[in-house]
Design a protein around this motif. Structure first.
Motif, PDB file in Angstrom:
ATOM      1  N   MET A  12      36.111  33.705 -57.508  1.00  0.00           N
ATOM      2  CA  MET A  12      36.937  33.037 -58.521  1.00  0.00           C
ATOM      3  C   MET A  12      36.263  33.068 -59.884  1.00  0.00           C
ATOM      4  O   MET A  12      36.939  33.157 -60.910  1.00  0.00           O
ATOM      5  CB  MET A  12      37.249  31.594 -58.112  1.00  0.00           C
ATOM      6  N   ASP A  13      34.939  32.983 -59.908  1.00  0.00           N
ATOM      7  CA  ASP A  13      34.225  33.093 -61.177  1.00  0.00           C
ATOM      8  C   ASP A  13      34.344  34.498 -61.762  1.00  0.00           C
ATOM      9  O   ASP A  13      34.488  34.668 -62.969  1.00  0.00           O
ATOM     10  CB  ASP A  13      32.746  32.732 -61.006  1.00  0.00           C
ATOM     11  N   LYS A  14      34.299  35.496 -60.899  1.00  0.00           N
ATOM     12  CA  LYS A  14      34.351  36.883 -61.347  1.00  0.00           C
ATOM     13  C   LYS A  14      35.779  37.328 -61.669  1.00  0.00           C
ATOM     14  O   LYS A  14      35.998  38.060 -62.630  1.00  0.00           O
ATOM     15  CB  LYS A  14      33.755  37.791 -60.274  1.00  0.00           C
ATOM     16  N   TYR A  15      36.750  36.900 -60.861  1.00  0.00           N
ATOM     17  CA  TYR A  15      38.156  37.286 -61.027  1.00  0.00           C
ATOM     18  C   TYR A  15      39.029  36.032 -61.133  1.00  0.00           C
ATOM     19  O   TYR A  15      39.548  35.541 -60.124  1.00  0.00           O
ATOM     20  CB  TYR A  15      38.632  38.135 -59.844  1.00  0.00           C
ATOM     21  N   PRO A  16      39.237  35.496 -62.335  1.00  0.00           N
ATOM     22  CA  PRO A  16      40.008  34.253 -62.504  1.00  0.00           C
ATOM     23  C   PRO A  16      41.468  34.348 -62.043  1.00  0.00           C
ATOM     24  O   PRO A  16      42.098  33.331 -61.798  1.00  0.00           O
ATOM     25  CB  PRO A  16      39.943  33.989 -64.005  1.00  0.00           C
ATOM     26  N   ILE A  17      41.992  35.549 -61.861  1.00  0.00           N
ATOM     27  CA  ILE A  17      43.369  35.696 -61.399  1.00  0.00           C
ATOM     28  C   ILE A  17      43.552  35.076 -60.012  1.00  0.00           C
ATOM     29  O   ILE A  17      44.651  34.655 -59.641  1.00  0.00           O
ATOM     30  CB  ILE A  17      43.803  37.187 -61.402  1.00  0.00           C
ATOM     31  N   ILE A  18      42.470  34.976 -59.248  1.00  0.00           N
ATOM     32  CA  ILE A  18      42.527  34.377 -57.914  1.00  0.00           C
ATOM     33  C   ILE A  18      42.994  32.924 -58.001  1.00  0.00           C
ATOM     34  O   ILE A  18      43.721  32.440 -57.131  1.00  0.00           O
ATOM     35  CB  ILE A  18      41.155  34.474 -57.213  1.00  0.00           C
ATOM     36  N   ILE A  19      42.619  32.230 -59.057  1.00  0.00           N
ATOM     37  CA  ILE A  19      43.034  30.833 -59.235  1.00  0.00           C
ATOM     38  C   ILE A  19      44.544  30.752 -59.376  1.00  0.00           C
ATOM     39  O   ILE A  19      45.195  29.896 -58.776  1.00  0.00           O
ATOM     40  CB  ILE A  19      42.320  30.212 -60.448  1.00  0.00           C
ATOM     41  N   TYR A  20      45.127  31.660 -60.163  1.00  0.00           N
ATOM     42  CA  TYR A  20      46.576  31.660 -60.353  1.00  0.00           C
ATOM     43  C   TYR A  20      47.313  32.044 -59.072  1.00  0.00           C
ATOM     44  O   TYR A  20      48.361  31.465 -58.751  1.00  0.00           O
ATOM     45  CB  TYR A  20      46.959  32.608 -61.494  1.00  0.00           C
ATOM     46  N   ILE A  21      46.767  32.989 -58.338  1.00  0.00           N
ATOM     47  CA  ILE A  21      47.384  33.380 -57.069  1.00  0.00           C
ATOM     48  C   ILE A  21      47.350  32.205 -56.084  1.00  0.00           C
ATOM     49  O   ILE A  21      48.338  31.903 -55.419  1.00  0.00           O
ATOM     50  CB  ILE A  21      46.683  34.621 -56.481  1.00  0.00           C
ATOM     51  N   GLY A  22      46.202  31.527 -56.008  1.00  0.00           N
ATOM     52  CA  GLY A  22      46.086  30.359 -55.126  1.00  0.00           C
ATOM     53  C   GLY A  22      47.030  29.244 -55.527  1.00  0.00           C
ATOM     54  O   GLY A  22      47.653  28.598 -54.671  1.00  0.00           O
ATOM     55  N   ALA A  23      47.164  29.002 -56.829  1.00  0.00           N
ATOM     56  CA  ALA A  23      48.084  27.962 -57.301  1.00  0.00           C
ATOM     57  C   ALA A  23      49.530  28.321 -56.957  1.00  0.00           C
ATOM     58  O   ALA A  23      50.318  27.459 -56.565  1.00  0.00           O
ATOM     59  CB  ALA A  23      47.926  27.763 -58.804  1.00  0.00           C
ATOM     60  N   ALA A  24      49.876  29.598 -57.075  1.00  0.00           N
ATOM     61  CA  ALA A  24      51.229  30.030 -56.731  1.00  0.00           C
ATOM     62  C   ALA A  24      51.509  29.847 -55.242  1.00  0.00           C
ATOM     63  O   ALA A  24      52.586  29.397 -54.850  1.00  0.00           O
ATOM     64  CB  ALA A  24      51.432  31.488 -57.141  1.00  0.00           C
ATOM     65  N   ILE A  25      50.522  30.177 -54.414  1.00  0.00           N
ATOM     66  CA  ILE A  25      50.688  30.005 -52.968  1.00  0.00           C
ATOM     67  C   ILE A  25      50.841  28.525 -52.618  1.00  0.00           C
ATOM     68  O   ILE A  25      51.711  28.146 -51.823  1.00  0.00           O
ATOM     69  CB  ILE A  25      49.510  30.639 -52.204  1.00  0.00           C
ATOM     70  N   LEU A  26      49.988  27.680 -53.218  1.00  0.00           N
ATOM     71  CA  LEU A  26      50.098  26.236 -52.967  1.00  0.00           C
ATOM     72  C   LEU A  26      51.457  25.696 -53.411  1.00  0.00           C
ATOM     73  O   LEU A  26      52.062  24.859 -52.734  1.00  0.00           O
ATOM     74  CB  LEU A  26      48.985  25.481 -53.669  1.00  0.00           C
ATOM     75  N   GLY A  27      51.936  26.165 -54.554  1.00  0.00           N
ATOM     76  CA  GLY A  27      53.242  25.733 -55.038  1.00  0.00           C
ATOM     77  C   GLY A  27      54.361  26.151 -54.108  1.00  0.00           C
ATOM     78  O   GLY A  27      55.282  25.375 -53.833  1.00  0.00           O
ATOM     79  N   LYS A  28      54.303  27.379 -53.628  1.00  0.00           N
ATOM     80  CA  LYS A  28      55.342  27.873 -52.713  1.00  0.00           C
ATOM     81  C   LYS A  28      55.334  27.090 -51.395  1.00  0.00           C
ATOM     82  O   LYS A  28      56.384  26.693 -50.898  1.00  0.00           O
ATOM     83  CB  LYS A  28      55.124  29.361 -52.448  1.00  0.00           C
ATOM     84  N   VAL A  29      54.141  26.901 -50.843  1.00  0.00           N
ATOM     85  CA  VAL A  29      54.037  26.164 -49.575  1.00  0.00           C
ATOM     86  C   VAL A  29      54.483  24.707 -49.775  1.00  0.00           C
ATOM     87  O   VAL A  29      55.194  24.147 -48.931  1.00  0.00           O
ATOM     88  CB  VAL A  29      52.593  26.232 -49.032  1.00  0.00           C
ATOM     89  N   GLY A  30      54.082  24.108 -50.894  1.00  0.00           N
ATOM     90  CA  GLY A  30      54.476  22.730 -51.167  1.00  0.00           C
ATOM     91  C   GLY A  30      55.981  22.571 -51.368  1.00  0.00           C
ATOM     92  O   GLY A  30      56.571  21.561 -50.997  1.00  0.00           O
ATOM     93  N   ALA A  31      56.611  23.580 -51.921  1.00  0.00           N
ATOM     94  CA  ALA A  31      58.075  23.520 -52.147  1.00  0.00           C
ATOM     95  C   ALA A  31      58.844  23.640 -50.838  1.00  0.00           C
ATOM     96  O   ALA A  31      59.947  23.101 -50.734  1.00  0.00           O
ATOM     97  CB  ALA A  31      58.488  24.630 -53.104  1.00  0.00           C
ATOM     98  N   ARG A  32      58.259  24.316 -49.869  1.00  0.00           N
ATOM     99  CA  ARG A  32      58.943  24.456 -48.576  1.00  0.00           C
ATOM    100  C   ARG A  32      58.928  23.142 -47.854  1.00  0.00           C
ATOM    101  O   ARG A  32      59.695  22.742 -47.122  1.00  0.00           O
ATOM    102  CB  ARG A  32      58.263  25.502 -47.719  1.00  0.00           C
TER     103      ARG A  32
END
Length: 95
Positions: free
Chosen positions: A75-95
């Motif tokens: 996550m420190d090297k590739y910050p895009i991982i944070i956005y991908i994780g947030a998107a996954i959490l949002g999708k799972v939470g919406a279900r």
């Protein structure tokens, strides 16, 4: 949602330990919280089977310790991982 909005911005929220004992207290509380969550998840997945419960706990503890450090470095090297994780959490939470 907070993770997705904040992204990788560095913020000083004042939650730093000022001495060794405060640091130990913060680490112990975080470890207990994660361990409790892990035990509940493995206990639910084992459906009352004692072997599966013990096997799951024995396997998951080292797995969490080693992979959490790896994920933190990625996550420190590739910050895009944070956005991908947030998107996954949002999708799972919406279900």
């Amino acid at each position: 949602m907070k993770l997705f909005i904040e992204g990788t911005h560095e913020q000083d929220d004042g939650k730093e330990a000022s001495n060794l004992w405060q640091a130990i207290k913060i680490i112990v509380i975080a470890d207990i919280t994660m361990a409790l969550d892990n035990m509940l998840a493995v206990g639910g997945a084992s459906h009352g089977n004692l072997f599966l419960l013990l096997f799951g706990l024995g396997l998951s503890i080292p797995f969490i310790v080693f992979t959490s450090n790896l994920l933190s470095m990625l996550m420190d090297k590739y910050p895009i991982i944070i956005y991908i994780g947030a998107a996954i959490l949002g999708k799972v939470g919406a279900r």
